[in-house]
Design a protein around this motif. Sequence first.
Motif, mmCIF file in Angstrom:
data_model
loop_
_atom_site.group_PDB
_atom_site.id
_atom_site.type_symbol
_atom_site.label_atom_id
_atom_site.label_comp_id
_atom_site.label_asym_id
_atom_site.label_seq_id
_atom_site.Cartn_x
_atom_site.Cartn_y
_atom_site.Cartn_z
ATOM 1 N N VAL A 64 0.840 -1.195 0.000
ATOM 2 C CA VAL A 64 0.000 0.000 0.000
ATOM 3 C C VAL A 64 0.882 1.255 0.000
ATOM 4 O O VAL A 64 1.773 1.389 0.829
ATOM 5 N N VAL A 65 0.623 2.114 -0.973
ATOM 6 C CA VAL A 65 1.285 3.414 -0.997
ATOM 7 C C VAL A 65 0.266 4.420 -0.484
ATOM 8 O O VAL A 65 -0.808 4.556 -1.057
ATOM 9 N N GLU A 66 0.596 5.095 0.621
ATOM 10 C CA GLU A 66 -0.352 6.078 1.159
ATOM 11 C C GLU A 66 0.227 7.474 0.998
ATOM 12 O O GLU A 66 1.355 7.745 1.422
ATOM 13 N N LEU A 67 -0.525 8.348 0.343
ATOM 14 C CA LEU A 67 -0.031 9.703 0.084
ATOM 15 C C LEU A 67 -1.080 10.732 0.501
ATOM 16 O O LEU A 67 -2.278 10.455 0.474
ATOM 17 N N GLN A 68 -0.601 11.907 0.889
ATOM 18 C CA GLN A 68 -1.498 12.984 1.299
ATOM 19 C C GLN A 68 -2.276 13.518 0.101
ATOM 20 O O GLN A 68 -1.721 13.657 -0.995
#
Lengths: 129, 892
Positions: free
Chosen positions: B881-885
């Motif tokens: 999982v890539v979590e970005l703002q």
Amino acid sequence: MSAPKILVVEDTKSWQETYVEWFSGEDYAVTVAATLEDALKACQESRFDLAVVDINLSKGAGNRDGLKLVDTLRSDFPKTHIIIVSGSIDSDLAEQLRAQNLVFVPRNELQYLSFLETIRQKLKNIPSD
Amino acid sequence: MQPENPMLSTEAYLEIVESFIGIMSQDGRSRLANNLRRYFAPTTSLRVIENGQVDKLASERKIAYPVSVLFIDIRDFVKTIRSLQEHPTGMQRSRDLLQRFFEITINIVFSYEGAIGEFAGDRIMAVFGVPDEQHDHAHRAVQAAIEIERAIDLRINSRGMAVQSALNVGIGIHSDNELYLGDVGSSWRRELVIIGSMVNIASRIEDLTKSDAAKAVHGHNILVSQGTRDLLGDDYEFQTIGMHKIRGYHDVGHPDDQESMEVYKVVRLLGSGKSSPVSQSNTVRDVVSHIAEYIESYEERKRSLEYRATIESISLLWASSDSIDNTLAEVLRVTCEMLGASNATLWLVEDLNGEEMLVPTVVVPPGTDVLPKKPSEGLIGKVARDGRPMLVVDLLKQDQGVHRPDDDARARFQLRSMLAVPIIANNRVIGAIQLLDSAPGRFRLSDEQTLSSIAAETSLLLQKRTIEKDKLAIEAYAQQLGVFKTLNTKLLEHVRQSLMTQVNPDALLTEIMEGVVSTFGARYATLYLIDWAQKELEFRVVIPQRSAENLPKRHPFGNGGIAVHVAQTGESILVQDLLSGTSADGSAVKRSRDYDDATRFQPRSMMCVPIESQGKVSAVLQVMDNERDKFHDIDLEVLQYIASTAGIALENVLQYRRRTRAEQIAAMNLMAGNMVHHFNNEVGLIPPTLEYLQHKIGDWDLPPERSAFLTRNFEKLKVSARNALNYVKIIREPFENHPQPIKVLDAIQAGVERAKIPDDVTLDIEIEENTPLVVASPELSIVFRDLLKNAVEAMVSSQTEDKRIQIRTILNVDTVQIVVCDSGPGIPEEKKDELFQSYGTVSTKGEANMGFGLFLANFYVEVMGGRLFLDSKQDTGACLVVELQIAEDVEP
């Protein structure tokens, strides 16, 4: 007609030796310079038909002395053919050099036979002394 | 006009000054020093005290140089007040209005380093050019006048505070050198008086703003005398309102018309004007004036607040500095000033010729001769050995059994008191701060607390300094290494570990929270961070720390409670008695059982305030005690102030992290550049050399089978070398972190293209067109390329039959999660911990091992301010999982 004269401007010893081996085998007269200063001195002492110039003439990344030499050669010795070799992958720079009609060979793509062929083509029409 | 030291932000400077003046007055050293604050800006007050001018001010004297006097008066004040009185809360509103008017005027006058002369009803006098001469006093006066007008419009009129009509003021300014200054009155009430004919003239010019002549001219409601006009040159456009007879004015140059003077109206400012205010925002001025108020009404808690202000100042200092060494010097200087020490040394534990020594790294005053010490020597050695603070009231009476500090130095400076605290990082003493002073008993136990807080800050700074030093060493090392050593991934791992070492923001927050508990004499304080994505509160700091052991780590919003209410509404809450279940305003209160049950403590009073950071509620601060009615409205206000400090501290941490990141990227890029250069130089020679040898084989006259053997092997080696060169290309993508709004789908598609996914892999991308843009660098596509390659590799090497990759997004409140799942065998339990570590090698097939890719992908995502993690909830396959703002305020 005397042997065509090639100036090799390269700071890495193993590459210097390689070029000398290759070019001597083709009966070219080879002069080697490791730094910008040595190369400029050699140009004052002798006229070269072709120069093989490494862009980076230092141990670390970022040096661009080879390009300074190219500028000098183009303004002061326009008859000298130039082949630029570089180990750095910088597509912008490659694009710029090609746009200026300069021959640019990325070091990781350099091949013996095609490299020699490029040099032969460049030296084909050199005027005799 | 800027504060003298460019390293110090204005905010930090003003607050230190406030603390300093507070300490001065608390000590009873000078009553007038405290009074000075009423007349002068904090910076000026400090200068008066520092330069020993207090006595000079107290003696009445004529000012020998020109100054400017400004009068300001509210137009139709009585009418305004009457109209307000018709309102049900008229009295309060009138008071608020007057209070705001005074606040605006005084703060702006102070920001131009003017002095406040007197108040009378709705009228204020200010003087520019005292107590020290100001060559540009007239400019300051006019600039301040313009700014006051503007601020009244902005902060009173545009908010409808004056109800029926706008509040208007008239301002008159006169410049001359007819002024007397002095401190008069009885011993219990001393006032600074400013008198002289020019005061009367300025007052009469202000009166003229009501005249028809003045009203007929367009422009600011500011009138200036001929004297002021002459000093202002061409910076403003003026228009005359004619000659006016002014009592008390005599122009010796015009005997025929002795008492008349030409008066001008300020029409507008031309160009930039010469005098810019000491750069501070209104907010800062407000904060400073609020601090002053709080300190006054909070004598007994005063020192606590000052500690917080100091810590905050140093945090600001730290965030604003360029050079760490300069900052360390500055921190030490400010500390000395604040705690009244004449000498100070920052000692660091260093290896000197194989021996661990305490090395004086920063000394105050600079240039003081201090020699390195062995840890077995002196008091400072003892502090470093024991890791505990030491306070010596009188060095001359110090127990003979204890080693004394450097006798020579002590004799030379006749130092008597000492306070020293250790600097600790990662449970290890890395140095100490030592303060010395010639007066015995200079330092108190409470100073030890302050100095320990400063030591904690210093520790953070030093850790950052170490990172920078390591970075330089690594760069030098990388340059020295040969090609194959450069490939050694241990080096990269070292770089990663050194560069990714972060200071612990908790240390800073814990400091603040300890301050909170001591400020209010409360039993418990908790700082919750809000995880908006999970809708949970995270118990970040709990004081006392031991009580945290019994607590759950997280508290879902669904469990309710006051802290959740504060998080969701951003309101502050004060509860005087939790058992009676009512808050201060009488509304019902629902408590969280979790907290009470876990701690087995019966809270009775409670305050709970939101902490805003970067414009949104990011945390909640809760203070409790088991006595009822422990806290009151004023306490809640103080807590709100502290919460704003905590918000600043949080932002500082973030800002620091962003800067460190930029340095990390630069170092990574430089190192990668060097690696590529060496690698291409050396390995790049192999293929053409082999080709040359192949070409020469014919000359060597070898038996055919030998020739064939060599040719075959030369070919194999060439392929390996070319693969190795391609591998370097993979690890070297120039990475510039330019965060910007990025469309997730575009980055994924670019990643897919670059990953060259084989035909037998089914790729399923479920991303909606309107997924919000995320904050990332254009290199985000590299991250997806590496994740995809990793997935393909896993499925190919495990010979998965049905090869599928699914990419989908999960939308949270302020983040987007991009989930990349494969149908491979999943990540074995024992590999999970090292998933993002680097162990890149060139495999026998010449393919780059993608373990390296995930290392870089993780680095890139972290640098972009996001996170990369393994979704462990999956039964089959691996999901990363890539979590970005989310990029706020940007339409997809």
